[in-house]
Design a protein around this motif. Structure first.
Motif, PDB file in Angstrom:
ATOM      1  N   LYS A 245       0.816  -1.222   0.000  1.00  0.00           N
ATOM      2  CA  LYS A 245       0.000   0.000   0.000  1.00  0.00           C
ATOM      3  C   LYS A 245       0.848   1.270   0.000  1.00  0.00           C
ATOM      4  O   LYS A 245       0.365   2.337  -0.376  1.00  0.00           O
ATOM      5  CB  LYS A 245      -0.933   0.003   1.213  1.00  0.00           C
ATOM      6  CG  LYS A 245      -2.101  -0.955   1.130  1.00  0.00           C
ATOM      7  CD  LYS A 245      -2.958  -0.842   2.399  1.00  0.00           C
ATOM      8  CE  LYS A 245      -4.102  -1.811   2.417  1.00  0.00           C
ATOM      9  NZ  LYS A 245      -4.903  -1.695   3.664  1.00  0.00           N
ATOM     10  N   GLU A 249       1.263   5.465  -6.422  1.00  0.00           N
ATOM     11  CA  GLU A 249      -0.023   5.126  -7.035  1.00  0.00           C
ATOM     12  C   GLU A 249       0.142   4.592  -8.454  1.00  0.00           C
ATOM     13  O   GLU A 249      -0.588   3.690  -8.878  1.00  0.00           O
ATOM     14  CB  GLU A 249      -0.930   6.356  -7.037  1.00  0.00           C
ATOM     15  CG  GLU A 249      -1.366   6.795  -5.654  1.00  0.00           C
ATOM     16  CD  GLU A 249      -2.153   5.712  -4.930  1.00  0.00           C
ATOM     17  OE1 GLU A 249      -2.996   5.056  -5.584  1.00  0.00           O
ATOM     18  OE2 GLU A 249      -1.915   5.518  -3.732  1.00  0.00           O
ATOM     19  N   LYS A 252       1.019   0.901  -8.225  1.00  0.00           N
ATOM     20  CA  LYS A 252      -0.103   0.123  -7.709  1.00  0.00           C
ATOM     21  C   LYS A 252      -1.179  -0.077  -8.772  1.00  0.00           C
ATOM     22  O   LYS A 252      -1.795  -1.151  -8.856  1.00  0.00           O
ATOM     23  CB  LYS A 252      -0.700   0.822  -6.485  1.00  0.00           C
ATOM     24  CG  LYS A 252       0.183   0.768  -5.241  1.00  0.00           C
ATOM     25  CD  LYS A 252      -0.292   1.722  -4.169  1.00  0.00           C
ATOM     26  CE  LYS A 252      -1.698   1.401  -3.683  1.00  0.00           C
ATOM     27  NZ  LYS A 252      -2.120   2.312  -2.602  1.00  0.00           N
ATOM     28  N   LYS A 253      -1.423   0.931  -9.607  1.00  0.00           N
ATOM     29  CA  LYS A 253      -2.503   0.857 -10.589  1.00  0.00           C
ATOM     30  C   LYS A 253      -2.264  -0.190 -11.670  1.00  0.00           C
ATOM     31  O   LYS A 253      -3.203  -0.579 -12.372  1.00  0.00           O
ATOM     32  CB  LYS A 253      -2.715   2.229 -11.226  1.00  0.00           C
ATOM     33  CG  LYS A 253      -3.397   3.226 -10.304  1.00  0.00           C
ATOM     34  CD  LYS A 253      -3.600   4.564 -10.993  1.00  0.00           C
ATOM     35  CE  LYS A 253      -4.303   5.552 -10.067  1.00  0.00           C
ATOM     36  NZ  LYS A 253      -4.481   6.886 -10.691  1.00  0.00           N
ATOM     37  N   GLU A 270      -8.891  -3.394  -5.710  1.00  0.00           N
ATOM     38  CA  GLU A 270      -9.147  -2.172  -6.467  1.00  0.00           C
ATOM     39  C   GLU A 270      -9.473  -1.002  -5.537  1.00  0.00           C
ATOM     40  O   GLU A 270      -9.057   0.137  -5.782  1.00  0.00           O
ATOM     41  CB  GLU A 270     -10.280  -2.409  -7.455  1.00  0.00           C
ATOM     42  CG  GLU A 270      -9.918  -3.410  -8.551  1.00  0.00           C
ATOM     43  CD  GLU A 270     -11.029  -3.598  -9.564  1.00  0.00           C
ATOM     44  OE1 GLU A 270     -11.950  -2.754  -9.610  1.00  0.00           O
ATOM     45  OE2 GLU A 270     -10.980  -4.597 -10.296  1.00  0.00           O
ATOM     46  N   GLU A 272      -8.185  -0.453  -2.785  1.00  0.00           N
ATOM     47  CA  GLU A 272      -6.922  -0.013  -2.199  1.00  0.00           C
ATOM     48  C   GLU A 272      -5.961   0.566  -3.237  1.00  0.00           C
ATOM     49  O   GLU A 272      -4.818   0.877  -2.930  1.00  0.00           O
ATOM     50  CB  GLU A 272      -6.246  -1.171  -1.471  1.00  0.00           C
ATOM     51  CG  GLU A 272      -7.051  -1.740  -0.311  1.00  0.00           C
ATOM     52  CD  GLU A 272      -7.196  -0.751   0.838  1.00  0.00           C
ATOM     53  OE1 GLU A 272      -6.434   0.244   0.870  1.00  0.00           O
ATOM     54  OE2 GLU A 272      -8.057  -0.977   1.710  1.00  0.00           O
ATOM     55  N   GLY A 273      -6.422   0.712  -4.486  1.00  0.00           N
ATOM     56  CA  GLY A 273      -5.621   1.359  -5.510  1.00  0.00           C
ATOM     57  C   GLY A 273      -4.854   0.439  -6.432  1.00  0.00           C
ATOM     58  O   GLY A 273      -4.108   0.907  -7.301  1.00  0.00           O
TER      59      GLY A 273
END
Length: 287
Positions: A245, A249, A252-253, A270, A272-273
Motif C-alpha cells: 500500500k 499510485e 499500484k494501478k 481495487e 486499495e488502488g
C-alpha cells in the motif's frame, strides 16, 4: 490488457499475442486456488513458470497434462514451485520419451539437481546413457531428463540479470530477496528469481518487500503490468499488503496481486488502488 475465460482445455498456442494463464494464484498451502504457477503463451511457443506440488492436479482440472509442456522455468526451490517437476520429468522420460527444455543458468542448475531433484530422479534404470558415461554407478543425471536453455548474463548491476529467448518469448530473469527472513538484501538470500517477460510484464516471484527492485524495473523497462506476491500480514518471507500500500499510485494501478492465501480472496484490491487480484483459470491477453 484483456481477459478471457478458460474454455475446454489449456491452449498452448495463439495468434501471436502475449498471454499469461494462471494455473493457480495461491500460496504454498492453499486448497482453493492452487499454487502460483502460470503459463506464458505467444504464437506457437509456451513456457511454464514453476511447477509446484499441485500443478499436475491443476493441469488435470483444466483438461490437460504435463506431457503437453515442452519448456519450463523455475523461480526457486520451494515445493509449491518445484514439487511437480519430478512428475513432469518422469512422464516425459518414460511416457513421451523426450526431455523437457528448461531455461536455467549453471548456478541454479547445480542447486536444483543436487539439493532437490537428484534424490528422486537419479535412481532410474541402471544403465549407461549418453550423459552419464563417466559415472561408474550409472545413476541418471540432470541431462537425462532436461535440455538446458542457457541464458546469457547481460548485466551485473544493480543485481545480476540473465536473458534468453524461448522461441518468440523473451525472458529476462534476476535475483530476488525471498528467504530467509531477516537477511538485509538479495545478496545474502538463498537462490530465487523473478522474470521480465518481453520487456512488458514483470513477475518478481516470491519476494519480501523490495521497493529497490520495483524502482529499477520501472526506471529501466516501465512494465505494463506487475503480478506481485502478496500476503495479508507483514513479516516472514513474502510481501505484506500493508507494505504494498505504501508504493506510488502509478505502480499500484498496474499491479495484480497473486500468491495469496485462501483467506485473502475477498480482499478488495481495487479499493486499495491496485489493478486487482490475479485469478486462476483466466487468460491475461496483452496483445
Amino acid at each position: 490488457m484483456q481477459t478471457q475465460a478458460f474454455k475446454d482445455t489449456i491452449k498452448l498456442t495463439n495468434e501471436g499475442s502475449l498471454e499469461l494463464f494462471f494455473l493457480g494464484t495461491g500460496s504454498a498451502f492453499v486448497k482453493q486456488n492452487h499454487q502460483n504457477n502460470f503459463l506464458i503463451i505467444k504464437g506457437n511457443d509456451h513456457l511454464l513458470v514453476d511447477c509446484g506440488t499441485q500443478c499436475p492436479i491443476a493441469f488435470y482440472k483444466y483438461n490437460s497434462t504435463l506431457l503437453n509442456i515442452e519448456n519450463i522455468f523455475l523461480t526457486h526451490s520451494h515445493s509449491d514451485h518445484i514439487g511437480g517437476v519430478e512428475e513432469l520429468a518422469l512422464l516425459h522420460r518414460y511416457v513421451k520419451q523426450s526431455r523437457v527444455k528448461i531455461l536455467i543458468n549453471d548456478e541454479y542448475k547445480a542447486l536444483l539437481w543436487n539439493e532437490s531433484l537428484k534424490g528422486g530422479l537419479s535412481y532410474g534404470e541402471q544403465r549407461e546413457t549418453p550423459f552419464n558415461k563417466d559415472n561408474p554407478q550409472r545413476y541418471l543425471v540432470f541431462e537425462d531428463y532436461f535440455e538446458q536453455i542457457v541464458p546469457h548474463l547481460i548485466s551485473e548491476l544493480p543485481r545480476p540479470m540473465w536473458e534468453a529467448d524461448v522461441g518468440s518469448i523473451n525472458i529476462k530473469f534476476f535475483r530476488t530477496m525471498h528467504m530467509p527472513d531477516g537477511v538485509p538484501s538479495w545478496k545474502e538470500s538463498a537462490w530465487s528469481s523473478g522474470l521480465l517477460i518481453d520487456n512488458r510484464i514483470l513477475f518478481p516471484g516470491d519476494t519480501r518487500f523490495d521497493p529497490d527492485l520495483l524502482e529499477w524495473m520501472e526506471r529501466e523497462f516501465k512494465p505494463e503490468c506487475i503480478f506481485h506476491d502478496c500476503q495479508s500480514y507483514t513479516g516472514g518471507v513474502h510481501t505484506g499488503i500493508e507494505e504494498l500500500k505504501t508504493l506510488p499510485e502509478g505502480i499500484k494501478k498496474k499491479m495484480l496481486l497473486c500468491h495469496y492465501a485462501d483467506n485473502f480472496i475477498t480482499f478488495d484490491a481495487e479499493k486499495e488502488g491496485f489493478a486487482g487480484m490475479a485469478l486462476p483459470g483466466v487468460y491475461y491477453d496483452f496483445g
